[in-house]
Design a protein around this motif. Structure first.
Motif, PDB file in Angstrom:
ATOM      1  N   HIS A 107      43.933  39.279  44.811  1.00 20.04           N
ATOM      2  CA  HIS A 107      43.197  39.201  43.547  1.00 20.04           C
ATOM      3  C   HIS A 107      43.301  40.515  42.786  1.00 20.04           C
ATOM      4  O   HIS A 107      43.540  40.521  41.565  1.00 20.04           O
ATOM      5  CB  HIS A 107      41.732  38.875  43.818  1.00 20.04           C
ATOM      6  N   ARG A 108      43.138  41.613  43.479  1.00 23.59           N
ATOM      7  CA  ARG A 108      43.207  42.929  42.825  1.00 23.59           C
ATOM      8  C   ARG A 108      44.586  43.167  42.217  1.00 23.59           C
ATOM      9  O   ARG A 108      44.708  43.674  41.094  1.00 23.59           O
ATOM     10  CB  ARG A 108      42.869  44.027  43.842  1.00 23.59           C
ATOM     11  N   PHE A 152      42.947  37.981  50.546  1.00 22.79           N
ATOM     12  CA  PHE A 152      42.668  37.390  49.238  1.00 22.79           C
ATOM     13  C   PHE A 152      42.104  38.432  48.271  1.00 22.79           C
ATOM     14  O   PHE A 152      42.367  38.363  47.062  1.00 22.79           O
ATOM     15  CB  PHE A 152      41.725  36.198  49.378  1.00 22.79           C
ATOM     16  N   ALA A 153      41.343  39.409  48.777  1.00 23.52           N
ATOM     17  CA  ALA A 153      40.844  40.477  47.920  1.00 23.52           C
ATOM     18  C   ALA A 153      42.002  41.325  47.392  1.00 23.52           C
ATOM     19  O   ALA A 153      42.036  41.683  46.200  1.00 23.52           O
ATOM     20  CB  ALA A 153      39.850  41.345  48.684  1.00 23.52           C
ATOM     21  N   GLU A 200      44.279  25.075  45.810  1.00 21.20           N
ATOM     22  CA  GLU A 200      44.844  26.389  45.526  1.00 21.20           C
ATOM     23  C   GLU A 200      46.323  26.446  45.875  1.00 21.20           C
ATOM     24  O   GLU A 200      47.120  27.059  45.149  1.00 21.20           O
ATOM     25  CB  GLU A 200      44.074  27.462  46.293  1.00 21.20           C
ATOM     26  N   ARG A 226      46.731  40.942  41.161  1.00 14.40           N
ATOM     27  CA  ARG A 226      46.944  40.079  40.004  1.00 14.40           C
ATOM     28  C   ARG A 226      46.077  40.498  38.819  1.00 14.40           C
ATOM     29  O   ARG A 226      46.492  40.398  37.662  1.00 14.40           O
ATOM     30  CB  ARG A 226      46.664  38.626  40.382  1.00 14.40           C
ATOM     31  N   ALA A 227      44.867  40.950  39.110  1.00 16.64           N
ATOM     32  CA  ALA A 227      43.926  41.283  38.036  1.00 16.64           C
ATOM     33  C   ALA A 227      44.224  42.625  37.396  1.00 16.64           C
ATOM     34  O   ALA A 227      43.985  42.809  36.194  1.00 16.64           O
ATOM     35  CB  ALA A 227      42.491  41.258  38.567  1.00 16.64           C
ATOM     36  N   LEU A 282      37.960  32.407  47.919  1.00 12.45           N
ATOM     37  CA  LEU A 282      38.506  32.849  46.634  1.00 12.45           C
ATOM     38  C   LEU A 282      37.440  33.537  45.791  1.00 12.45           C
ATOM     39  O   LEU A 282      37.703  34.565  45.156  1.00 12.45           O
ATOM     40  CB  LEU A 282      39.099  31.656  45.880  1.00 12.45           C
ATOM     41  N   SER A 330      36.463  36.913  47.282  1.00 10.65           N
ATOM     42  CA  SER A 330      37.530  37.909  47.126  1.00 10.65           C
ATOM     43  C   SER A 330      37.507  38.574  45.763  1.00 10.65           C
ATOM     44  O   SER A 330      38.120  39.629  45.577  1.00 10.65           O
ATOM     45  CB  SER A 330      38.895  37.249  47.360  1.00 10.65           C
ATOM     46  N   THR A 331      36.801  37.994  44.798  1.00  6.07           N
ATOM     47  CA  THR A 331      36.719  38.593  43.463  1.00  6.07           C
ATOM     48  C   THR A 331      35.596  39.613  43.346  1.00  6.07           C
ATOM     49  O   THR A 331      35.500  40.304  42.330  1.00  6.07           O
ATOM     50  CB  THR A 331      36.522  37.507  42.383  1.00  6.07           C
TER      51      THR A 331
END
Length: 339
Positions: free
Chosen positions: A107-108, A103-104, A172, A110-111, A72, A75-76
């Motif tokens: 994350h992208r 996961f990357a 998670e 969602r961010a 996690l 992945s950020t």
């Protein structure tokens, strides 16, 4: 006369928490990525950039909790998706490169709100699951994809069961399910309470899901704040409700104790508790939590009120002042006074 020892507040945010090996990996990556500059996507480094990632994930072995935390965090890294694609070209039989990619991308999405290629992402999840059958991570990633799709419960349930078969108290996965059953997504308040009750009854003390109830309570509080009007003005009363106060008190009595929380994200859960105690106007109670946190500060939930580092530093100072207003005279001063 008074104790002047004052531990310094956190000086930086630490997504790696107290994982020193992961911290070294992130530092190495940052330096190597900076050296590559704009040529990263065209780089043909034969693993020089991705090897530290491979190593830190390999060293976690079958500690699924630690592996999940490392995946996690990695992945950020802004360049994680590029690195994952390079890794996949070099190692087509490895599950970890696929997982970093998934996961990357999650994350992208969602961010930034970027579109997620669901079909392709789910395909990668299933491929990773086939390559590494004991690993819960592909199934946790699949839960994330199903949340994006707002998939029906009939599709979510077998994936949820697959996670639990591999890692019963995966932090998670439980956080994904908590969001899925919320009224904002595919559930309801009643379904959320039912889910939390089922976890609370069965989970052992100090399990990685220990903060699930507090995470939900914080979400309810933030929802009240964002409602506006009288609801927002009285939101602070949320923490004085019997159920919420008991929830916080129970966490305060156990979580800061050495050795009680041992999962990889334990410092993140302690940050949640410190934040809640700050919002509940209990700065003195927050001090032992800050002591347990030491210098490990997280972005969430402090970012909810502004710059996260400034917020945690100010809360740390308030807790210190509140604690030391009640500190007894030092033993040396007391002996001198009595003589």
């Amino acid at each position: 006369m008074w104790s002047r020892r004052r531990p310094k507040p956190p000086r930086r945010l630490r997504p790696e928490l107290d994982d020193n090996q992961l911290a070294r990996t992130l530092t190495h990556l940052e330096a190597q990525i900076a050296a590559q500059g704009d040529n990263l996507a065209q780089s043909n480094d034969r693993g020089a950039l991705t090897y530290p990632i491979e190593q830190v994930l390999r060293d976690a072995a079958d500690d699924w909790d630690r592996r999940m935390h490392r995946l996690l965090v990695l992945s950020t890294v802004p360049e994680a998706s590029v690195l994952a694609r390079q890794w996949r070209k070099r190692d087509r039989a490895g599950a970890d490169a696929l997982l970093l990619q998934v996961f990357a991308d999650l994350h992208r999405a969602r961010a930034t709100g970027a579109a997620l290629p669901i079909d392709e992402t789910v395909r990668l999840c299933r491929h990773a699951a086939a390559l590494a059958p004991p690993d819960p991570a592909p199934w946790v990633a699949m839960l994330g994809c199903l949340r994006v799709q707002r998939a029906p419960g009939a599709a979510v349930q077998p994936v949820w069961e697959a996670v639990k078969e591999r890692d019963r108290w995966n932090r998670e996965a439980h956080r994904e399910m908590l969001r899925y059953v919320s009224p904002e997504e595919c559930g309801s308040s009643a379904l959320t309470v039912q889910f939390l009750d089922s976890v609370t009854v069965a989970a052992p003390p100090g399990a990685p899901v220990a903060a699930l109830g507090l995470t939900h309570s914080l979400a309810v509080y933030r929802r009240a704040l964002s409602s506006g009007g009288i609801t927002a003005l009285t939101a602070h009363r949320h923490w004085n409700q019997p159920h919420e106060r008991a929830l916080v008190d129970q966490a305060l009595a156990t979580w800061p104790q050495p050795g009680f929380l041992t999962h990889a994200a334990a410092p993140a859960d302690l940050n949640i508790l410190a934040y809640v105690l700050t919002k509940a106007a209990r700065p003195r109670d927050a001090w032992p939590v800050f002591e347990a946190i030491s210098a490990v500060a997280t972005v969430w939930p402090w970012e909810l009120d502004g710059d996260p580092l400034q917020q945690v530093q100010e809360a740390h100072r308030r807790a210190f002042r509140a604690q030391h207003r009640h500190q007894p005279l030092s033993r040396t001063y007391a002996r001198r006074k009595s003589s």
